[in-house]
Design a protein around this motif. Structure first.
Motif, mmCIF file in Angstrom:
data_model
loop_
_atom_site.group_PDB
_atom_site.id
_atom_site.type_symbol
_atom_site.label_atom_id
_atom_site.label_comp_id
_atom_site.label_asym_id
_atom_site.label_seq_id
_atom_site.Cartn_x
_atom_site.Cartn_y
_atom_site.Cartn_z
ATOM 1 N N TRP A 56 -4.196 -10.977 -7.766
ATOM 2 C CA TRP A 56 -3.645 -10.595 -6.467
ATOM 3 C C TRP A 56 -2.390 -11.407 -6.165
ATOM 4 C CZ3 TRP A 56 -6.470 -11.283 -1.126
ATOM 5 C CH2 TRP A 56 -5.749 -10.591 -0.145
ATOM 6 N N GLY A 57 -1.287 -10.687 -6.072
ATOM 7 C CA GLY A 57 0.027 -11.286 -5.863
ATOM 8 C C GLY A 57 0.961 -10.695 -6.895
ATOM 9 N N LEU A 130 -0.515 -1.327 -5.393
ATOM 10 C CA LEU A 130 0.436 -1.132 -6.483
ATOM 11 C C LEU A 130 0.195 -2.223 -7.507
ATOM 12 C CD1 LEU A 130 3.670 -0.624 -4.334
ATOM 13 C CD2 LEU A 130 2.260 1.178 -5.331
ATOM 14 N N TRP A 131 0.472 -1.928 -8.782
ATOM 15 C CA TRP A 131 0.259 -2.928 -9.826
ATOM 16 C C TRP A 131 1.434 -2.941 -10.798
ATOM 17 C CZ3 TRP A 131 -0.270 -1.948 -15.134
ATOM 18 C CH2 TRP A 131 -0.373 -0.611 -15.499
ATOM 19 N N THR A 145 -0.582 -5.710 -5.489
ATOM 20 C CA THR A 145 -0.312 -5.992 -4.086
ATOM 21 C C THR A 145 -1.003 -4.942 -3.234
ATOM 22 O OG1 THR A 145 1.452 -6.463 -2.471
ATOM 23 C CG2 THR A 145 1.828 -4.635 -3.982
ATOM 24 N N VAL A 146 -1.366 -5.324 -2.006
ATOM 25 C CA VAL A 146 -2.016 -4.417 -1.056
ATOM 26 C C VAL A 146 -0.961 -3.837 -0.119
ATOM 27 C CG1 VAL A 146 -3.677 -4.245 0.842
ATOM 28 C CG2 VAL A 146 -4.194 -5.700 -1.135
ATOM 29 N N LEU A 147 -0.949 -2.522 0.017
ATOM 30 C CA LEU A 147 -0.026 -1.857 0.933
ATOM 31 C C LEU A 147 -0.545 -1.957 2.370
ATOM 32 C CD1 LEU A 147 0.675 1.073 -1.436
ATOM 33 C CD2 LEU A 147 2.511 -0.213 -0.326
ATOM 34 N N THR A 148 0.356 -2.245 3.295
ATOM 35 C CA THR A 148 -0.030 -2.408 4.695
ATOM 36 C C THR A 148 0.780 -1.476 5.592
ATOM 37 O OG1 THR A 148 1.595 -4.155 5.132
ATOM 38 C CG2 THR A 148 -0.559 -4.839 4.277
ATOM 39 N N LYS A 149 0.327 -1.352 6.835
ATOM 40 C CA LYS A 149 1.012 -0.514 7.816
ATOM 41 C C LYS A 149 0.845 -1.128 9.201
ATOM 42 C CE LYS A 149 -2.925 2.598 8.671
ATOM 43 N NZ LYS A 149 -3.355 4.017 8.680
ATOM 44 N N GLU A 150 1.497 -0.513 10.174
ATOM 45 C CA GLU A 150 1.325 -0.948 11.557
ATOM 46 C C GLU A 150 -0.134 -0.767 11.968
ATOM 47 O OE1 GLU A 150 3.341 -2.260 13.856
ATOM 48 O OE2 GLU A 150 5.063 -2.377 12.505
#
Length: 221
Positions: A56-57, A130-131, A145-150
């Protein structure tokens, strides 16, 4: 953002939930998954879905130093299709990152209260991720990485950002072995609806990544 989460489901439950045929090598549960650790992810290799571990990262394939990964645990979905670090990955290196809850710290009067957040109607779920593969001399890393949103209305009282949790029926669509244009991937993420969530307070014990036992999820009054 998403900086800590849990995965307590057993291996058979995950294999069944995500329709995975092969056992997961070195599978283990965790009460306190943190950046820099190996996390369970699912990709589609063009023939079948496979579950395994990614660090992760995100370390992009073109990065000169793997330490960049500590700054790239999350990717903002609103702009990922435009950013050099993520644009290429949005087209064909999409993954599911498996979890059953995540932690967030709510600010209140200068204090930070950790909360454990989960879905009301599903025990195990997947973050959109995504990787990438990074190679430097004799060292190879597979990272994500983890995708984020509002934040949605529920999360707004806790934090202004949240991870994208994919609806069950859209998980396979996200990792399908087809190329999306970056703008198509962005549109997909914008169309994802959030399910009902629940949260409760946990103690400061979870703040230390080295702590990884039932005390992390123990509710406090």
């Amino acid at each position: 953002m998403c900086g800590r989460y849990t995965l307590l489901a057993d291996e058979l439950e995950i294999l069944h939930e995500f329709d995975i045929e092969h056992p997961i090598d070195s599978y283990h549960t965790s009460f306190n998954i943190a950046p820099g650790q190996n996390v369970l992810a699912i990709i589609h290799n063009g023939k079948e879905k496979r579950a395994g571990f990614l660090r992760w990262g995100l370390v992009p394939s073109w990065a000169k130093d793997e330490k960049i990964g500590y700054k790239m645990i999350n990717a903002r979905s609103e702009t990922a299709h435009e950013k050099p670090s993520f644009k290429r990955l949005m087209t064909q290196k999409r993954c599911l990152i498996i979890a059953d809850s995540f932690y967030e710290w709510q600010k209140n009067d200068g204090q930070k209260q950790p909360k454990r957040i989960s879905l009301q109607n599903r025990k195990v779920f997947a973050f959109a991720g995504l990787w990438d593969k990074w190679v430097d001399k004799d060292k190879t890393l597979f990272t994500c990485t983890v995708l984020t949103k509002e934040a949605n209305p529920f999360m707004q009282e806790i934090h202004h950002r949240m991870p994208i949790i994919l609806p069950k029926e859209r998980e396979d669509e996200w990792i399908a072995p087809v190329k999306f244009r970056p703008e198509e991937a962005n549109a997909f993420l914008r169309s994802v609806e959030t399910e009902e969530m629940t949260a409760y307070d946990v103690g400061d014990y979870v703040n230390a990544a080295k702590n990884n036992d039932e005390m992390c999820i123990k509710p406090i009054a």
